[in-house]
Design a protein around this motif. Structure first.
Motif, PDB file in Angstrom:
ATOM      1  N   ALA A   1       0.835  -1.207   0.000  1.00 49.97           N
ATOM      2  CA  ALA A   1       0.000   0.000   0.000  1.00 49.97           C
ATOM      3  C   ALA A   1       0.867   1.254   0.000  1.00 49.97           C
ATOM      4  O   ALA A   1       0.566   2.232  -0.692  1.00 49.97           O
ATOM      5  CB  ALA A   1      -0.936  -0.008   1.204  1.00 49.97           C
ATOM      6  N   ALA A   2       1.978   1.231   0.747  1.00 53.63           N
ATOM      7  CA  ALA A   2       2.900   2.373   0.776  1.00 53.63           C
ATOM      8  C   ALA A   2       3.563   2.567  -0.585  1.00 53.63           C
ATOM      9  O   ALA A   2       3.746   3.700  -1.043  1.00 53.63           O
ATOM     10  CB  ALA A   2       3.954   2.177   1.855  1.00 53.63           C
ATOM     11  N   ALA A   3       3.913   1.466  -1.245  1.00 53.73           N
ATOM     12  CA  ALA A   3       4.516   1.557  -2.578  1.00 53.73           C
ATOM     13  C   ALA A   3       3.542   2.182  -3.572  1.00 53.73           C
ATOM     14  O   ALA A   3       3.921   3.041  -4.377  1.00 53.73           O
ATOM     15  CB  ALA A   3       4.954   0.174  -3.053  1.00 53.73           C
TER      16      ALA A   3
ATOM     17  N   LEU B   1       1.633   6.822  -6.765  1.00 55.33           N
ATOM     18  CA  LEU B   1       0.564   7.748  -7.143  1.00 55.33           C
ATOM     19  C   LEU B   1       0.903   9.197  -6.829  1.00 55.33           C
ATOM     20  O   LEU B   1       0.522  10.104  -7.559  1.00 55.33           O
ATOM     21  CB  LEU B   1      -0.742   7.347  -6.461  1.00 55.33           C
ATOM     22  CG  LEU B   1      -1.376   6.050  -6.955  1.00 55.33           C
ATOM     23  CD1 LEU B   1      -2.573   5.676  -6.084  1.00 55.33           C
ATOM     24  CD2 LEU B   1      -1.777   6.165  -8.422  1.00 55.33           C
ATOM     25  N   SER B   2       1.609   9.419  -5.736  1.00 55.96           N
ATOM     26  CA  SER B   2       1.884  10.796  -5.336  1.00 55.96           C
ATOM     27  C   SER B   2       3.193  11.364  -5.895  1.00 55.96           C
ATOM     28  O   SER B   2       3.338  12.584  -5.984  1.00 55.96           O
ATOM     29  CB  SER B   2       1.890  10.912  -3.805  1.00 55.96           C
ATOM     30  OG  SER B   2       2.912  10.114  -3.255  1.00 55.96           O
ATOM     31  N   HIS B   3       4.145  10.516  -6.284  1.00 56.21           N
ATOM     32  CA  HIS B   3       5.447  11.021  -6.695  1.00 56.21           C
ATOM     33  C   HIS B   3       5.946  10.551  -8.061  1.00 56.21           C
ATOM     34  O   HIS B   3       6.944  11.050  -8.552  1.00 56.21           O
ATOM     35  CB  HIS B   3       6.504  10.638  -5.656  1.00 56.21           C
ATOM     36  CG  HIS B   3       6.327  11.333  -4.357  1.00 56.21           C
ATOM     37  ND1 HIS B   3       5.476  10.856  -3.372  1.00 56.21           N
ATOM     38  CD2 HIS B   3       6.866  12.466  -3.876  1.00 56.21           C
ATOM     39  CE1 HIS B   3       5.520  11.663  -2.345  1.00 56.21           C
ATOM     40  NE2 HIS B   3       6.344  12.651  -2.616  1.00 56.21           N
ATOM     41  N   VAL B   4       5.280   9.583  -8.669  1.00 61.93           N
ATOM     42  CA  VAL B   4       5.842   8.996  -9.886  1.00 61.93           C
ATOM     43  C   VAL B   4       4.955   9.207 -11.105  1.00 61.93           C
ATOM     44  O   VAL B   4       5.399   9.758 -12.104  1.00 61.93           O
ATOM     45  CB  VAL B   4       6.105   7.479  -9.686  1.00 61.93           C
ATOM     46  CG1 VAL B   4       6.571   6.836 -10.969  1.00 61.93           C
ATOM     47  CG2 VAL B   4       7.124   7.257  -8.575  1.00 61.93           C
TER      48      VAL B   4
ATOM     49  N   GLY C   1       6.308   6.172   9.119  1.00 63.60           N
ATOM     50  CA  GLY C   1       5.354   6.946   9.916  1.00 63.60           C
ATOM     51  C   GLY C   1       4.309   7.625   9.058  1.00 63.60           C
ATOM     52  O   GLY C   1       4.342   7.583   7.835  1.00 63.60           O
ATOM     53  N   GLN C   2       3.348   8.257   9.735  1.00 66.25           N
ATOM     54  CA  GLN C   2       2.254   8.923   9.032  1.00 66.25           C
ATOM     55  C   GLN C   2       2.737  10.062   8.144  1.00 66.25           C
ATOM     56  O   GLN C   2       2.358  10.168   7.003  1.00 66.25           O
ATOM     57  CB  GLN C   2       1.240   9.467  10.046  1.00 66.25           C
ATOM     58  CG  GLN C   2       0.357   8.406  10.649  1.00 66.25           C
ATOM     59  CD  GLN C   2      -0.590   7.842   9.632  1.00 66.25           C
ATOM     60  OE1 GLN C   2      -0.230   6.948   8.871  1.00 66.25           O
ATOM     61  NE2 GLN C   2      -1.795   8.334   9.595  1.00 66.25           N
ATOM     62  N   ASN C   3       3.564  10.943   8.671  1.00 60.26           N
ATOM     63  CA  ASN C   3       4.007  12.118   7.920  1.00 60.26           C
ATOM     64  C   ASN C   3       5.520  12.194   7.794  1.00 60.26           C
ATOM     65  O   ASN C   3       6.064  13.250   7.495  1.00 60.26           O
ATOM     66  CB  ASN C   3       3.491  13.391   8.596  1.00 60.26           C
ATOM     67  CG  ASN C   3       1.980  13.429   8.614  1.00 60.26           C
ATOM     68  OD1 ASN C   3       1.330  13.106   7.628  1.00 60.26           O
ATOM     69  ND2 ASN C   3       1.423  13.805   9.751  1.00 60.26           N
ATOM     70  N   ALA C   4       6.201  11.087   8.040  1.00 65.98           N
ATOM     71  CA  ALA C   4       7.659  11.116   8.060  1.00 65.98           C
ATOM     72  C   ALA C   4       8.290  10.897   6.689  1.00 65.98           C
ATOM     73  O   ALA C   4       9.483  11.042   6.539  1.00 65.98           O
ATOM     74  CB  ALA C   4       8.179  10.066   9.040  1.00 65.98           C
ATOM     75  N   GLY C   5       7.517  10.507   5.694  1.00 69.27           N
ATOM     76  CA  GLY C   5       8.052  10.334   4.365  1.00 69.27           C
ATOM     77  C   GLY C   5       8.369   8.893   4.027  1.00 69.27           C
ATOM     78  O   GLY C   5       7.839   7.962   4.628  1.00 69.27           O
ATOM     79  N   TYR C   6       9.267   8.722   3.059  1.00 71.28           N
ATOM     80  CA  TYR C   6       9.606   7.406   2.541  1.00 71.28           C
ATOM     81  C   TYR C   6      11.112   7.199   2.583  1.00 71.28           C
ATOM     82  O   TYR C   6      11.892   8.126   2.391  1.00 71.28           O
ATOM     83  CB  TYR C   6       9.170   7.273   1.076  1.00 71.28           C
ATOM     84  CG  TYR C   6       7.703   7.492   0.850  1.00 71.28           C
ATOM     85  CD1 TYR C   6       6.807   6.439   0.961  1.00 71.28           C
ATOM     86  CD2 TYR C   6       7.205   8.746   0.505  1.00 71.28           C
ATOM     87  CE1 TYR C   6       5.449   6.623   0.737  1.00 71.28           C
ATOM     88  CE2 TYR C   6       5.858   8.941   0.282  1.00 71.28           C
ATOM     89  CZ  TYR C   6       4.988   7.879   0.403  1.00 71.28           C
ATOM     90  OH  TYR C   6       3.645   8.066   0.183  1.00 71.28           O
ATOM     91  N   LEU C   7      11.509   5.953   2.778  1.00 68.43           N
ATOM     92  CA  LEU C   7      12.897   5.544   2.639  1.00 68.43           C
ATOM     93  C   LEU C   7      12.950   4.733   1.351  1.00 68.43           C
ATOM     94  O   LEU C   7      12.241   3.729   1.208  1.00 68.43           O
ATOM     95  CB  LEU C   7      13.325   4.698   3.839  1.00 68.43           C
ATOM     96  CG  LEU C   7      14.804   4.409   3.964  1.00 68.43           C
ATOM     97  CD1 LEU C   7      15.586   5.710   4.131  1.00 68.43           C
ATOM     98  CD2 LEU C   7      15.059   3.493   5.153  1.00 68.43           C
TER      99      LEU C   7
END
Length: 187
Positions: A18-20, A25-28, A168-174
């Protein structure tokens, strides 16, 4: 206008997947791109459909949303829910859902094969990193050549491959790619 791209997201009923998808959707992806939701699994498990979420109660406004993906008992298959999320987020996005069987092969090999079949420009998948993976550098469950699925795909994919971990909720992505390891993207 840039030419349309093909982006493949490895779809599973997990938080990492789901995170992927959320990252893609938001960055690619942009409008007119094609997103391919690829689920690799055992066909016997498809008979007992995975559940992504249950339909909201009729008192909420969300209950009036599309019910085409609803199965018996008001439950939605996770692939249909992911497709629906893509259509809501990017209405002009072309979405393809593909279920493929492992046929005794490793998941990474199957994903790699289908990324070539579809000639994808970018492969995105969720990555779970446990402390043992970080310390030992591989999984103990016998993934290809000692690498986990994400690491194998990053190293062997002909296209760019991005492994995503939500922090985290608003911590971003690694993010992990062949050239960037543990890249922190604040979102």
């Amino acid at each position: 206008m840039a030419p349309a791209r093909k982006v493949m997201v490895v779809a599973d009923p997990t938080r990492e997947s789901a995170a992927a998808l959320q990252y893609a959707l938001s960055h690619v992806v942009v409008e007119h791109d094609t997103i391919i939701l690829l689920h690799v699994g055992n066909p016997n498990s498809w008979k007992n459909s995975f559940l992504f979420f249950k339909r909201p109660s009729p008192s909420t406004s969300a209950a009036a949303s599309s019910t085409t993906a609803l199965g018996s008992g008001g439950e939605m298959d996770f692939l249909e829910a992911m497709k629906h999320a893509c259509e809501i987020s990017q209405p002009k996005l072309h979405v393809i859902v593909e279920k493929v069987a492992m046929d005794g092969k490793e998941k990474a090999a199957v994903v790699l094969h289908w990324s070539i079949v579809y000639s994808v420009d970018l492969l995105v998948l969720g990555q779970r990193r446990s402390l043992s993976n970080v310390i030992l550098g591989h999984r103990r469950n016998g993934a290809l050549r000692g690498l986990d699925t994400a690491e194998y795909l990053i190293e062997h994919s002909k296209c760019t491959c991005v492994a995503v971990q939500k922090k985290g909720q608003n911590a971003g992505y690694l993010l992990n790619t062949k050239t960037q390891k543990n890249f922190w993207l604040l979102a």
